[in-house]
Design a protein around this motif. Sequence first.
Motif, PDB file in Angstrom:
ATOM      1  N   ARG A 176      -3.505  -4.499   7.964  1.00 14.41           N
ATOM      2  CA  ARG A 176      -2.107  -5.075   8.317  1.00 14.41           C
ATOM      3  C   ARG A 176      -1.196  -4.531   7.338  1.00 14.41           C
ATOM      4  O   ARG A 176      -0.099  -4.233   7.606  1.00 14.41           O
ATOM      5  N   GLU A 177      -1.377  -4.504   5.812  1.00 12.41           N
ATOM      6  CA  GLU A 177      -0.524  -3.952   4.962  1.00 12.41           C
ATOM      7  C   GLU A 177      -0.078  -2.637   5.216  1.00 12.41           C
ATOM      8  O   GLU A 177       1.127  -2.329   4.737  1.00 12.41           O
ATOM      9  N   ARG A 178      -1.052  -1.858   5.534  1.00  8.74           N
ATOM     10  CA  ARG A 178      -0.736  -0.412   5.649  1.00  8.74           C
ATOM     11  C   ARG A 178       0.313  -0.218   6.794  1.00  8.74           C
ATOM     12  O   ARG A 178       1.471   0.307   6.659  1.00  8.74           O
ATOM     13  N   ALA A 179       0.046  -0.923   7.939  1.00  6.97           N
ATOM     14  CA  ALA A 179       1.009  -0.863   8.913  1.00  6.97           C
ATOM     15  C   ALA A 179       2.353  -1.223   8.693  1.00  6.97           C
ATOM     16  O   ALA A 179       3.318  -0.502   9.004  1.00  6.97           O
ATOM     17  N   LEU A 180       2.531  -2.394   7.875  1.00  8.43           N
ATOM     18  CA  LEU A 180       3.800  -2.847   7.541  1.00  8.43           C
ATOM     19  C   LEU A 180       4.302  -1.988   6.584  1.00  8.43           C
ATOM     20  O   LEU A 180       5.617  -1.722   6.549  1.00  8.43           O
TER      21      LEU A 180
ATOM     22  N   LEU B 277       0.655   7.572   7.913  1.00 10.40           N
ATOM     23  CA  LEU B 277       1.030   6.668   9.120  1.00 10.40           C
ATOM     24  C   LEU B 277       2.704   6.754   9.009  1.00 10.40           C
ATOM     25  O   LEU B 277       3.173   6.834  10.173  1.00 10.40           O
ATOM     26  N   ALA B 278       3.531   6.653   8.097  1.00  8.26           N
ATOM     27  CA  ALA B 278       4.810   6.538   7.933  1.00  8.26           C
ATOM     28  C   ALA B 278       5.444   8.035   8.672  1.00  8.26           C
ATOM     29  O   ALA B 278       6.297   7.993   9.165  1.00  8.26           O
ATOM     30  N   LYS B 279       4.859   9.031   8.265  1.00 13.43           N
ATOM     31  CA  LYS B 279       5.176  10.312   8.512  1.00 13.43           C
ATOM     32  C   LYS B 279       5.143  10.260  10.415  1.00 13.43           C
ATOM     33  O   LYS B 279       6.095  10.813  11.103  1.00 13.43           O
ATOM     34  N   ARG B 280       3.914   9.869  10.829  1.00 14.29           N
ATOM     35  CA  ARG B 280       3.986   9.889  12.462  1.00 14.29           C
ATOM     36  C   ARG B 280       4.956   8.695  13.157  1.00 14.29           C
ATOM     37  O   ARG B 280       5.529   9.275  14.044  1.00 14.29           O
ATOM     38  N   ILE B 281       5.055   7.796  12.365  1.00 12.19           N
ATOM     39  CA  ILE B 281       6.173   6.788  12.806  1.00 12.19           C
ATOM     40  C   ILE B 281       7.780   7.473  12.692  1.00 12.19           C
ATOM     41  O   ILE B 281       8.338   7.320  13.781  1.00 12.19           O
ATOM     42  N   ARG B 282       7.993   8.088  11.600  1.00  3.12           N
ATOM     43  CA  ARG B 282       9.275   8.688  11.326  1.00  3.12           C
ATOM     44  C   ARG B 282       9.323   9.899  12.574  1.00  3.12           C
ATOM     45  O   ARG B 282      10.518   9.987  13.382  1.00  3.12           O
ATOM     46  N   ALA B 283       8.316  10.602  12.908  1.00  2.00           N
ATOM     47  CA  ALA B 283       8.425  11.662  13.727  1.00  2.00           C
ATOM     48  C   ALA B 283       8.611  11.045  15.147  1.00  2.00           C
ATOM     49  O   ALA B 283       9.479  11.528  15.938  1.00  2.00           O
TER      50      ALA B 283
ATOM     51  N   MET C  77       0.920  -1.373  -0.174  1.00  2.00           N
ATOM     52  CA  MET C  77      -0.069  -0.054   0.233  1.00  2.00           C
ATOM     53  C   MET C  77       0.919   1.319   0.033  1.00  2.00           C
ATOM     54  O   MET C  77       1.706   1.399   1.040  1.00  2.00           O
ATOM     55  N   THR C  78       0.761   2.072  -1.077  1.00  2.71           N
ATOM     56  CA  THR C  78       1.281   3.426  -0.952  1.00  2.71           C
ATOM     57  C   THR C  78       0.398   4.473  -1.137  1.00  2.71           C
ATOM     58  O   THR C  78       0.674   5.263  -1.867  1.00  2.71           O
ATOM     59  N   ASP C  79      -0.827   4.428  -0.210  1.00  3.05           N
ATOM     60  CA  ASP C  79      -1.681   5.528  -0.626  1.00  3.05           C
ATOM     61  C   ASP C  79      -1.346   6.668   0.411  1.00  3.05           C
ATOM     62  O   ASP C  79      -0.240   6.622   1.291  1.00  3.05           O
ATOM     63  N   ARG C  80      -2.195   7.767   0.320  1.00  2.51           N
ATOM     64  CA  ARG C  80      -2.063   8.753   1.536  1.00  2.51           C
ATOM     65  C   ARG C  80      -2.108   8.362   2.956  1.00  2.51           C
ATOM     66  O   ARG C  80      -1.115   8.866   3.734  1.00  2.51           O
ATOM     67  N   GLY C  81      -2.930   7.447   3.070  1.00  4.82           N
ATOM     68  CA  GLY C  81      -3.129   7.074   4.587  1.00  4.82           C
ATOM     69  C   GLY C  81      -1.755   6.114   5.109  1.00  4.82           C
ATOM     70  O   GLY C  81      -1.564   6.448   6.309  1.00  4.82           O
ATOM     71  N   THR C  82      -1.051   5.411   4.282  1.00  3.60           N
ATOM     72  CA  THR C  82       0.136   4.981   4.522  1.00  3.60           C
ATOM     73  C   THR C  82       1.040   5.943   4.464  1.00  3.60           C
ATOM     74  O   THR C  82       2.017   5.871   5.591  1.00  3.60           O
TER      75      THR C  82
END
Length: 106
Positions: free
Chosen positions: A55-59, A9-15, A1-6
């Motif tokens: 699950r795919e989005r989280a990973l 979420l990645a931005k929050r994890i990086r932060a 998944m490479t959508d806006r939601g992903t």
Amino acid sequence: MTDRGTARLAKRIRAFAAEHGGSADASLSHLGDSGYRLVLVGADGTWGDVVTRHRERALAAAESAGVPVHESFDGEMAARVRTGPYEWSRMAGSQVGGPANPPAAS
């Protein structure tokens, strides 16, 4: 998944990783109908989490953020977690004078 939601979420994890020592590790848990919880442990021992329905989005978000996902929240990862007074009082609950858990929403 490479959508806006992903991406969000990645931005929050990086932060989170940047704020807590520059890196983090994660463990993925299934929450049933609610989705999946990615528990994050920063390099400084601070922990946090993000929840998503997929699950795919989280990973994908963890991979995009450069955060390794462990198969389980094992002893090594748990030993790095540092808790403060708030967490201890919440774990104790009303049994030892900690704050009571809020009532369940109807």
